[in-house]
Design a protein around this motif. Structure first.
Motif, short mmCIF file in Angstrom:
data_model
loop_
_atom_site.label_atom_id
_atom_site.label_comp_id
_atom_site.label_asym_id
_atom_site.label_seq_id
_atom_site.Cartn_x
_atom_site.Cartn_y
_atom_site.Cartn_z
N ALA A 131 13.34 -12.01 -14.95
CA ALA A 131 14.69 -11.77 -15.62
C ALA A 131 15.27 -10.36 -15.29
O ALA A 131 16.44 -10.33 -14.95
N LYS A 132 14.39 -9.50 -14.56
CA LYS A 132 14.81 -8.22 -14.10
C LYS A 132 15.47 -8.48 -12.74
O LYS A 132 16.32 -7.50 -12.10
N ASN A 133 15.00 -9.36 -11.90
CA ASN A 133 15.23 -9.87 -10.44
C ASN A 133 15.66 -8.56 -9.65
O ASN A 133 16.60 -8.06 -9.31
N PRO A 134 14.45 -7.69 -9.20
CA PRO A 134 14.60 -6.47 -8.81
C PRO A 134 15.10 -6.37 -7.27
O PRO A 134 14.94 -7.26 -6.59
N ASP A 135 15.87 -5.56 -6.92
CA ASP A 135 16.43 -5.24 -5.65
C ASP A 135 15.46 -4.90 -4.72
O ASP A 135 15.37 -5.27 -3.53
N TRP A 136 14.50 -4.19 -5.11
CA TRP A 136 13.35 -3.73 -4.25
C TRP A 136 11.92 -3.92 -4.85
O TRP A 136 11.87 -3.64 -6.08
N ILE A 137 10.76 -4.21 -4.16
CA ILE A 137 9.53 -4.21 -4.56
C ILE A 137 8.45 -3.68 -3.78
O ILE A 137 8.50 -3.76 -2.52
N GLN A 138 7.86 -2.57 -4.49
CA GLN A 138 6.76 -1.93 -3.77
C GLN A 138 5.57 -2.90 -4.16
O GLN A 138 5.23 -2.99 -5.09
N LEU A 139 4.90 -2.95 -2.91
CA LEU A 139 3.42 -3.62 -2.90
C LEU A 139 2.61 -2.58 -3.01
O LEU A 139 1.92 -1.75 -2.29
N GLY A 140 2.24 -2.54 -4.42
CA GLY A 140 1.10 -1.68 -4.87
C GLY A 140 -0.65 -2.04 -4.44
O GLY A 140 -0.95 -2.44 -5.30
N VAL A 141 -0.92 -1.48 -3.42
CA VAL A 141 -2.18 -1.80 -2.91
C VAL A 141 -3.16 -0.56 -2.82
O VAL A 141 -2.75 0.33 -2.32
N HIS A 142 -4.15 -0.76 -3.43
CA HIS A 142 -5.21 0.41 -3.43
C HIS A 142 -5.81 0.42 -2.06
O HIS A 142 -6.01 -0.63 -1.42
N ASN A 143 -6.17 1.56 -1.52
CA ASN A 143 -6.82 1.82 -0.28
C ASN A 143 -8.11 0.88 -0.10
O ASN A 143 -8.91 0.91 -1.09
N ARG A 144 -8.37 0.32 1.12
CA ARG A 144 -9.27 -0.61 1.14
C ARG A 144 -10.35 -0.07 2.38
O ARG A 144 -11.21 -0.62 2.58
N GLY A 145 -10.33 1.17 2.68
CA GLY A 145 -10.99 1.80 3.64
C GLY A 145 -10.76 1.95 4.96
O GLY A 145 -11.54 2.52 5.84
N SER A 146 -9.71 1.30 5.18
CA SER A 146 -9.58 1.13 6.88
C SER A 146 -7.92 0.72 6.95
O SER A 146 -7.35 0.07 5.90
N GLU A 147 -7.36 1.19 7.92
CA GLU A 147 -6.08 0.83 8.10
C GLU A 147 -5.78 -0.86 8.14
O GLU A 147 -4.61 -1.41 7.67
N ALA A 148 -6.61 -1.43 9.12
CA ALA A 148 -6.69 -3.02 9.13
C ALA A 148 -6.85 -3.51 7.73
O ALA A 148 -6.06 -4.40 7.37
N ALA A 149 -7.81 -3.16 7.16
CA ALA A 149 -7.89 -3.63 5.82
C ALA A 149 -6.45 -3.49 4.85
O ALA A 149 -6.45 -4.48 3.84
N ASN A 150 -5.94 -2.34 4.91
CA ASN A 150 -4.88 -2.03 4.00
C ASN A 150 -3.74 -2.89 4.36
O ASN A 150 -2.98 -3.44 3.59
N ALA A 151 -3.49 -3.16 5.82
CA ALA A 151 -2.43 -3.89 6.49
C ALA A 151 -3.01 -5.27 5.65
O ALA A 151 -1.53 -6.24 5.49
N LYS A 152 -3.99 -5.92 5.73
CA LYS A 152 -4.23 -7.48 5.33
C LYS A 152 -4.04 -7.50 3.81
O LYS A 152 -3.36 -8.43 3.40
N ALA A 153 -4.36 -6.20 3.11
CA ALA A 153 -4.00 -6.18 1.65
C ALA A 153 -2.20 -6.48 1.33
O ALA A 153 -2.00 -7.25 0.51
N PHE A 154 -1.74 -5.70 2.07
CA PHE A 154 -0.22 -5.63 1.98
C PHE A 154 0.27 -7.16 2.42
O PHE A 154 1.23 -7.63 1.45
N ASP A 155 -0.13 -7.70 3.44
CA ASP A 155 0.20 -8.85 3.70
C ASP A 155 -0.11 -9.95 2.49
O ASP A 155 0.71 -10.80 2.34
N GLN A 156 -1.25 -9.67 2.09
CA GLN A 156 -1.83 -10.78 0.86
C GLN A 156 -0.65 -10.51 -0.39
O GLN A 156 -0.21 -11.48 -0.86
#
Length: 357
Positions: free
Chosen positions: A278-303
């Motif tokens: 119903a809000k249909n936001p213009d922007w969405i922040q992918l709120g992902v907690h730190n996974r311990g590495s850049e690669a793991a964080n990137a994977k979580a953002f992709d998910q």
């Protein structure tokens, strides 16, 4: 106390070496005690701070062994120049999550818990101060039992909170600026005897947010883009909204956006996917907690992005169809710290690129 012991103490307090000079033991002890009190007073002690309910904790001198609840509190101490006193942390920073100038020192801090520090390990840490970013360790995953005030006292540990995060639910009225976060930095500066550095950090943060505010001052409130903070790690069955008292609401507001759930009272609140649609936001922040590495964080953002693109209720949202995602870590947004102002500027630059460089 023996004069040679006072020499060590006085050295730490930067007193004159003559305070440990000749004379009888009683004379030396008396002079040293007077000198220590004078030094503490000059450094701004005693210092009293309050918890979320107003209970006071008093420091007669700066703590020497500090344990932090998470990477955000740890980072603040490093910025303040008190890193040599950190005896351990929970929720340690992952690779690539700390600023380059702090990363090496942060990596050397003992990890007492990969998430919340176990009660026994915290009480046995030898710390004289525990800095807590959470309202209750029982609310954190894998927390177990939190120490009671009596147990903290028996272990000789003073327990203080970063109130901008821990006391969010008790905040009066919506949070639309970083005043609470900056007050935390100033308070930690007083506690650790680093007030001058704290003042510099606070001044720098204010300049950054003031610059963003000036750049957006002629953008009417109703023309600012709508913004949804998607807490991916809270689960996808039912979204968890960021409400008006959460630090993230201030970050989003200062960045020139409208938190789509800024009207709900509190810090976080479960909502339905139908509410998000119903809000249909213009922007969405992918709120992902730190996974311990850049690669793991990137994977979580992709998910997180992949879920929104394939979930029937969200795949038709404007932000999803137009790929308007912000990949900014959860901790930087929902837990206040020195870099909260940088998060404001990063969001503002993304959604207002012509105004905020």
């Amino acid at each position: 106390m023996r004069p040679r012991v006072w020499c060590g103490v006085l050295g730490l307090l930067a007193l004159s070496a003559t305070a440990c000079g000749g004379g009888g033991a009683a004379e030396s002890d008396g002079a040293a005690a007077d000198g220590a009190k004078a030094s503490a007073s000059a450094a701004g002690f005693p210092v009293s701070v309050a918890d979320c309910e107003g209970a006071k904790t008093t420091f007669d001198s700066a703590p020497r062994r500090i344990v932090t609840s998470n990477a955000s509190a740890l980072e603040t101490l490093l910025w303040l120049g008190a890193g040599d006193r950190i005896a351990g942390t929970g929720f340690p920073p992952g690779k690539g999550t700390m600023p380059a100038e702090l990363a090496e020192r942060a990596a050397k801090v003992p990890v007492l818990g990969k998430t919340v520090i176990p009660k026994e390990k915290l009480l046995g840490s030898g710390a004289d101060l525990y800095i807590d970013s959470f309202s209750s360790m029982k609310n954190m995953s894998g927390a177990g039992d939190a120490p009671t005030p009596r147990e903290f006292a028996a272990a000789g540990i003073k327990h203080v909170f970063l109130r901008s995060s821990a006391c969010a639910a008790q905040q009066k009225g919506p949070r639309t600026d970083l005043s609470g976060v900056l007050a935390d930095i100033e308070e930690l500066g007083r506690i650790t005897g680093t007030s001058r550095r704290a003042a510099q950090l606070v001044d720098g943060a204010r300049k950054k947010t003031d610059a963003v505010r000036d750049a957006l001052k002629d953008v009417p409130a109703d023309k600012r883009p709508s913004y949804f903070y998607f807490d991916f790690d809270a689960g996808t069955k039912q979204p968890l909204a960021v409400c008006d008292k959460q630090v993230a609401n201030a970050v989003i507001t200062l960045a020139g956006a409208r938190n789509v759930f800024g009207g709900c009272d509190g810090d976080f609140k479960p909502v339905g996917w139908e509410d998000v649609v119903a809000k249909n936001p213009d922007w969405i922040q992918l709120g992902v907690h730190n996974r311990g590495s850049e690669a793991a964080n990137a994977k979580a953002f992709d998910q997180a992005a992949g879920f929104l693109r394939t979930f029937p209720a969200t795949k038709g949202l404007t932000a999803v169809k137009e790929n308007r995602f912000l990949r900014i870590g959860a901790e930087r947004t929902t837990i206040g710290g020195v870099r909260s102002a940088d998060t404001v500027r990063e969001i503002a630059h993304t959604i207002h690129p012509d105004r905020v460089k």
